[in-house]
Design a protein around this motif. Sequence first.
Motif, PDB file in Angstrom:
ATOM      1  N   ARG A  85      45.782  39.364  55.135  1.00  0.00           N
ATOM      2  CA  ARG A  85      44.677  39.304  56.089  1.00  0.00           C
ATOM      3  C   ARG A  85      43.418  38.694  55.504  1.00  0.00           C
ATOM      4  N   LEU A  86      43.095  39.043  54.272  1.00  0.00           N
ATOM      5  CA  LEU A  86      41.793  38.670  53.727  1.00  0.00           C
ATOM      6  C   LEU A  86      41.819  37.540  52.708  1.00  0.00           C
ATOM      7  N   PHE A  87      42.971  37.300  52.078  1.00  0.00           N
ATOM      8  CA  PHE A  87      43.002  36.342  50.974  1.00  0.00           C
ATOM      9  C   PHE A  87      44.171  35.365  51.054  1.00  0.00           C
ATOM     10  N   GLY A  88      44.695  35.142  52.256  1.00  0.00           N
ATOM     11  CA  GLY A  88      45.766  34.175  52.428  1.00  0.00           C
ATOM     12  C   GLY A  88      47.009  34.500  51.630  1.00  0.00           C
ATOM     13  N   GLY A  89      47.210  35.771  51.324  1.00  0.00           N
ATOM     14  CA  GLY A  89      48.396  36.197  50.594  1.00  0.00           C
ATOM     15  C   GLY A  89      48.330  35.977  49.094  1.00  0.00           C
ATOM     16  N   GLU A  90      47.176  35.528  48.595  1.00  0.00           N
ATOM     17  CA  GLU A  90      47.048  35.217  47.174  1.00  0.00           C
ATOM     18  C   GLU A  90      46.265  36.295  46.440  1.00  0.00           C
ATOM     19  N   LEU A  91      46.744  36.635  45.257  1.00  0.00           N
ATOM     20  CA  LEU A  91      46.135  37.698  44.462  1.00  0.00           C
ATOM     21  C   LEU A  91      44.870  37.251  43.731  1.00  0.00           C
ATOM     22  N   ALA A  92      44.863  36.037  43.206  1.00  0.00           N
ATOM     23  CA  ALA A  92      43.720  35.573  42.412  1.00  0.00           C
ATOM     24  C   ALA A  92      42.395  35.649  43.182  1.00  0.00           C
ATOM     25  N   LEU A  94      41.559  37.747  45.457  1.00  0.00           N
ATOM     26  CA  LEU A  94      41.202  39.168  45.537  1.00  0.00           C
ATOM     27  C   LEU A  94      40.522  39.621  44.253  1.00  0.00           C
ATOM     28  N   VAL A  95      41.117  39.290  43.116  1.00  0.00           N
ATOM     29  CA  VAL A  95      40.539  39.677  41.827  1.00  0.00           C
ATOM     30  C   VAL A  95      39.184  39.005  41.646  1.00  0.00           C
ATOM     31  N   ALA A  96      39.083  37.729  42.012  1.00  0.00           N
ATOM     32  CA  ALA A  96      37.806  37.010  41.901  1.00  0.00           C
ATOM     33  C   ALA A  96      36.737  37.662  42.773  1.00  0.00           C
ATOM     34  N   HIS A  97      37.117  38.078  43.968  1.00  0.00           N
ATOM     35  CA  HIS A  97      36.166  38.745  44.864  1.00  0.00           C
ATOM     36  C   HIS A  97      35.605  40.008  44.212  1.00  0.00           C
ATOM     37  N   TYR A  98      36.490  40.840  43.686  1.00  0.00           N
ATOM     38  CA  TYR A  98      36.029  42.074  43.049  1.00  0.00           C
ATOM     39  C   TYR A  98      35.209  41.789  41.804  1.00  0.00           C
ATOM     40  N   ALA A  99      35.586  40.786  41.055  1.00  0.00           N
ATOM     41  CA  ALA A  99      34.842  40.448  39.842  1.00  0.00           C
ATOM     42  C   ALA A  99      33.426  39.989  40.172  1.00  0.00           C
ATOM     43  N   LYS A 100      33.250  39.341  41.307  1.00  0.00           N
ATOM     44  CA  LYS A 100      31.926  38.853  41.710  1.00  0.00           C
ATOM     45  C   LYS A 100      31.073  39.942  42.362  1.00  0.00           C
ATOM     46  N   GLU A 108      38.648  47.871  32.465  1.00  0.00           N
ATOM     47  CA  GLU A 108      39.349  47.158  33.533  1.00  0.00           C
ATOM     48  C   GLU A 108      39.661  45.719  33.126  1.00  0.00           C
ATOM     49  N   VAL A 109      38.710  45.067  32.470  1.00  0.00           N
ATOM     50  CA  VAL A 109      38.930  43.695  31.999  1.00  0.00           C
ATOM     51  C   VAL A 109      40.085  43.674  30.998  1.00  0.00           C
ATOM     52  N   ASN A 110      40.096  44.616  30.061  1.00  0.00           N
ATOM     53  CA  ASN A 110      41.180  44.681  29.075  1.00  0.00           C
ATOM     54  C   ASN A 110      42.529  44.958  29.741  1.00  0.00           C
ATOM     55  N   ARG A 111      42.531  45.836  30.725  1.00  0.00           N
ATOM     56  CA  ARG A 111      43.782  46.131  31.425  1.00  0.00           C
ATOM     57  C   ARG A 111      44.296  44.907  32.176  1.00  0.00           C
ATOM     58  N   LEU A 112      43.387  44.147  32.790  1.00  0.00           N
ATOM     59  CA  LEU A 112      43.793  42.924  33.477  1.00  0.00           C
ATOM     60  C   LEU A 112      44.348  41.900  32.482  1.00  0.00           C
ATOM     61  N   LYS A 113      43.703  41.776  31.339  1.00  0.00           N
ATOM     62  CA  LYS A 113      44.190  40.849  30.310  1.00  0.00           C
ATOM     63  C   LYS A 113      45.578  41.249  29.835  1.00  0.00           C
ATOM     64  N   ARG A 114      45.790  42.546  29.599  1.00  0.00           N
ATOM     65  CA  ARG A 114      47.112  43.025  29.170  1.00  0.00           C
ATOM     66  C   ARG A 114      48.169  42.764  30.240  1.00  0.00           C
ATOM     67  N   LEU A 115      47.789  42.956  31.482  1.00  0.00           N
ATOM     68  CA  LEU A 115      48.715  42.707  32.584  1.00  0.00           C
ATOM     69  C   LEU A 115      49.132  41.238  32.598  1.00  0.00           C
ATOM     70  N   ILE A 116      48.176  40.355  32.445  1.00  0.00           N
ATOM     71  CA  ILE A 116      48.479  38.917  32.440  1.00  0.00           C
ATOM     72  C   ILE A 116      49.347  38.563  31.232  1.00  0.00           C
ATOM     73  N   GLU A 117      49.022  39.131  30.086  1.00  0.00           N
ATOM     74  CA  GLU A 117      49.853  38.891  28.891  1.00  0.00           C
ATOM     75  C   GLU A 117      51.279  39.378  29.111  1.00  0.00           C
ATOM     76  N   ASP A 118      51.428  40.556  29.697  1.00  0.00           N
ATOM     77  CA  ASP A 118      52.758  41.089  29.966  1.00  0.00           C
ATOM     78  C   ASP A 118      53.535  40.191  30.941  1.00  0.00           C
ATOM     79  N   LEU A 119      52.829  39.683  31.945  1.00  0.00           N
ATOM     80  CA  LEU A 119      53.477  38.790  32.898  1.00  0.00           C
ATOM     81  C   LEU A 119      53.902  37.491  32.230  1.00  0.00           C
ATOM     82  N   ASP A 120      53.062  36.978  31.349  1.00  0.00           N
ATOM     83  CA  ASP A 120      53.413  35.746  30.608  1.00  0.00           C
ATOM     84  C   ASP A 120      54.630  35.974  29.727  1.00  0.00           C
TER      85      ASP A 120
END
Length: 123
Positions: A85-92, A94-100, A108-120
């Motif tokens: 509904r709000l972000f065209g189905g894209e996650l990035a 959403l995260v950018a909105h909250y970050a701004k 939270e920043v460290n947890r997001l970084k770890r999540l991205i590392e785990d996904l990579d």
Amino acid sequence: MTKISAAESHVMEALWAGEPLSADEIVAQVGPAQNWGEATVKTLINRLLKKKALVSERAGGRTRYRPLVSRADYVTGESQGLLDRLFGGELAPLVAHYAKHRALTPDEVNRLKRLIEDLDEDD
């Protein structure tokens, strides 16, 4: 996926936390916190039964309710609905909105970084 309203989600949360529950137990847990009377909570229970989000079972002379929809499935559906509904189905975005609009804590920043590392690493 069964559409559960915001009001109905309070009943579901009570059941996810400790099912099965009787109507009186649900009223006791949900009613005071939401300032709802017994009739309101029982109406919500009946709506959830009609939607097949709950099932009723007789045991020991009492009717008890348990969820047919898992909390994980509910959260997944609601989360995807919000993204769609709000972000065209894209996650990035959403995260950018909250970050701004809401300061992220260092944790939270460290947890997001770890999540991205785990996904990579999973790729």
